[in-house]
Design an enzyme around this catalytic site. Sequence first.
Site, PDB file in Angstrom:
ATOM      1  N   GLU A 124       0.792  -1.218   0.107  1.00 55.62           N
ATOM      2  CA  GLU A 124      -0.129   0.105   0.077  1.00 55.62           C
ATOM      3  C   GLU A 124       0.805   1.163   0.148  1.00 55.62           C
ATOM      4  O   GLU A 124       0.417   2.300   0.103  1.00 55.62           O
ATOM      5  CB  GLU A 124      -0.792   0.094   1.164  1.00 55.62           C
ATOM      6  CG  GLU A 124      -2.084  -1.032   0.950  1.00 55.62           C
ATOM      7  CD  GLU A 124      -1.880  -2.416   0.780  1.00 55.62           C
ATOM      8  OE1 GLU A 124      -1.289  -3.003   1.568  1.00 55.62           O
ATOM      9  OE2 GLU A 124      -1.906  -2.901  -0.428  1.00 55.62           O
TER      10      GLU A 124
ATOM     11  N   ASN B  95      -0.852  -7.884  -3.915  1.00 53.87           N
ATOM     12  CA  ASN B  95      -1.512  -6.890  -4.815  1.00 53.87           C
ATOM     13  C   ASN B  95      -0.332  -5.946  -5.554  1.00 53.87           C
ATOM     14  O   ASN B  95       0.580  -5.508  -5.077  1.00 53.87           O
ATOM     15  CB  ASN B  95      -2.537  -6.177  -4.057  1.00 53.87           C
ATOM     16  CG  ASN B  95      -1.817  -5.212  -3.140  1.00 53.87           C
ATOM     17  OD1 ASN B  95      -1.299  -5.397  -2.166  1.00 53.87           O
ATOM     18  ND2 ASN B  95      -1.722  -3.866  -3.553  1.00 53.87           N
TER      19      ASN B  95
ATOM     20  N   ASP C  66      -7.831  -5.822  -4.867  1.00 55.04           N
ATOM     21  CA  ASP C  66      -6.712  -6.258  -3.685  1.00 55.04           C
ATOM     22  C   ASP C  66      -6.636  -7.447  -3.203  1.00 55.04           C
ATOM     23  O   ASP C  66      -6.939  -7.758  -2.118  1.00 55.04           O
ATOM     24  CB  ASP C  66      -6.844  -5.195  -2.559  1.00 55.04           C
ATOM     25  CG  ASP C  66      -5.627  -5.224  -1.502  1.00 55.04           C
ATOM     26  OD1 ASP C  66      -4.798  -5.658  -1.946  1.00 55.04           O
ATOM     27  OD2 ASP C  66      -6.150  -5.355  -0.115  1.00 55.04           O
TER      28      ASP C  66
END
Lengths: 131, 601
Positions: free
Chosen positions: B194, B282, B324
């Site tokens: 992230e 991801n 995700d």
Amino acid sequence: MKKFVYLMLSAAACMAVMPTVAADAVPYKVADGNKVDAQTLSGWKTWRALACERCHGAAQEGMVGPSLVNSLKVLTKDQFKETVLHGRIEKGMPNFDGSKMVVENIDNLYAYLKGRSDGAIQPGRLTEIGK
Amino acid sequence: MSFQTSLIRWWPCLALAVSPAFAADSDTAQLSKDPKNWAMQSGDLSNQRYSELKQINSKNARNLQVAWTFSTGVLRGHEGGPLVIGDTMYLHSPFPNKVFAISLEDQGIKWKYEPKQDPTVIPVMCCDTVNRGLAYANGKIFLQQADTTLVALDAKTGAELWKTKVGDPKIGETTTNAPHIFKDKLLTGISGGEFGVRGRIAAYDPNTGKLLWKAFSTGPDKDMLIDPAKTMTWTDGKMAPVGPDSSLKSWQGDQWKLGGGTTWGWYSYDPQLNLMYYGTGNPSTWNPRQRPGDNKWSMTIFARDLDTGVAKWVYQMTPHDEWDYDGVNEMILADINVKGKPRKALVHFDRNGFGYTMDRQSGELLVAEKYDPVVNWASHIDMKSGRPVVVAKYSTDKNGPDVNSKGICPSALGTKDQQPASYSPKTGLFYVPTNHVCMDYEPFQIEYTAGQPYVGSTLSMYPAPNSHGGMGNFIAWDASSGKIVWSKPEKFSVWSGALSTAGDVVFYGTLEGYIKAVDNKGKELWKFKTPSGIIGNVMTWEYKGKQYIGVLSGIGGWAGIGLAAGLTKGTEGLGAVGGYKDLAKYTELGGVLTVFALPDR
């Protein structure tokens, strides 16, 4: 005539209220709870882009990080800026002074969160007034 | 060219030349063969989380009681679990990543280690500072700290033997994974999907901390240790070489440099094939429009030669992720019959809601079926291409930025996150802790700034609609046919690693804080309320003739975060009330190990 009186009264009421509003300098404009001025909209977009909800909750209600609905009732604008830009590292709040978007939008971010804290702006998606 | 880049360019040759000469096997695999120990996080090399111990069985499990407890003194999410070797337990905590050596004789603390870490790492771990546990080999304990420091401690004294940095928190790189010992190597990964980090896995010499090889998830072939002619993948119903620049071709421009594909899950190793297995996470960002292409090799199962790191085969589960659905979940190795034929299989329960059975030697795709019936983002996996058939209305890319795609199942938490499943060779079934949560997903355009979140999507999660109302299930899975054998509903996501045993008892924990024992058919035999919600993994050992069951409680992790992300629909589906507040009726923060045994007769 009746209508005219009503308008006059309304205007008077507005005049009476206006100075207090100006003194408090509400930093946002809002209509229908989810339409805001362009600056406040940029504040919301900054909130969203920096993923603030991961700690503070989607409705600023607090999670791992504190509730901003509460914090913005306590913090002055300067304290808010200090906290966001320089962080509270030990508590897990990062410094965002490395983010161009935050630095450029710090006042807008304050406006958005103040509106959330005041209950004037609804949580979630916002659009610009008149668009 | 810096010294570092030239070293990176040449290190495959160095690794090849150097590592066999110094190869000295660890004692870890041998220790894990003795069921009295729990010498690896998953109990063994295969990630089976199964124990031969059977003193505790389906008849007497209802008599289990607390033997002793231990507080880590740390709040926040406690994932992973302790190791037991002989008469000593080794236990870790979330940040600040304390390590305790505990005497099984009197529960005294033999030694304690607490690293000094830069607190600036906490924000980039937002929003929880979990750690998935320790590794042991040849008298050493290995800790992968949050700030990416990999450290070796003397298992007898807790003294630091060596340490090295495997990443840079300033650009959002952190570490939450357990280090893994396979043969003569110490494997570790990276977190920060992230934050736009570039995922990789690396092998170190457990004796010195020297880097032996490092393989990225994205980029040029040489960086990924992919041999274009020899690294195979499932193509048009058979295995075929991936060909040159398989990753570069699947990204636009330089986006692969921020490509994600992190590696924070549970790895496994087959000593006969000398292959190690793991999954990648991801692709960054969560706004799929910003990264056209398949984004290889994010969301991929990798099989790598342990000695050289070269990829033998790869399989991408979710090309061009739009939800995700990280592919990091554990790879469980099991020799099972698949559709009537004996196979050396790899079984993987992906975040995307499909349970995959692969031939772990060749990399062939054998089975891919939904392990939660509510999974809706793809109708099925096309077995010829190996690709999911995406349902258009749940495509967040097709719907585009600033459009809220609603009712996608599973949520970004996945039908299962990292919480590892268990395989019982006795029953031939997999016991799987699952999430039963769906989501609305609204991507938006985002700019990259090093060290700042790079997410680009607003999510709202809620219990799977039109179901039992709960947010989890504990299921038994037949990996041969790809079918759910039984499913036990749970109020919250089951975020705890499972344990199956030769005593025909299967254990798992719940977010409310219950540890539960069920029989092989899923019938509840016993439960006990521990001090906090359980996101740790249940394990077992034997000491002085007695079998013990241990589990860490300490609510937190993404389970807590996910729940907090809003479970009842408020304005724009973002109102965050309901689920999390509901969980707060049951539990509070606090890390405690609780140990259970049968009463003395």
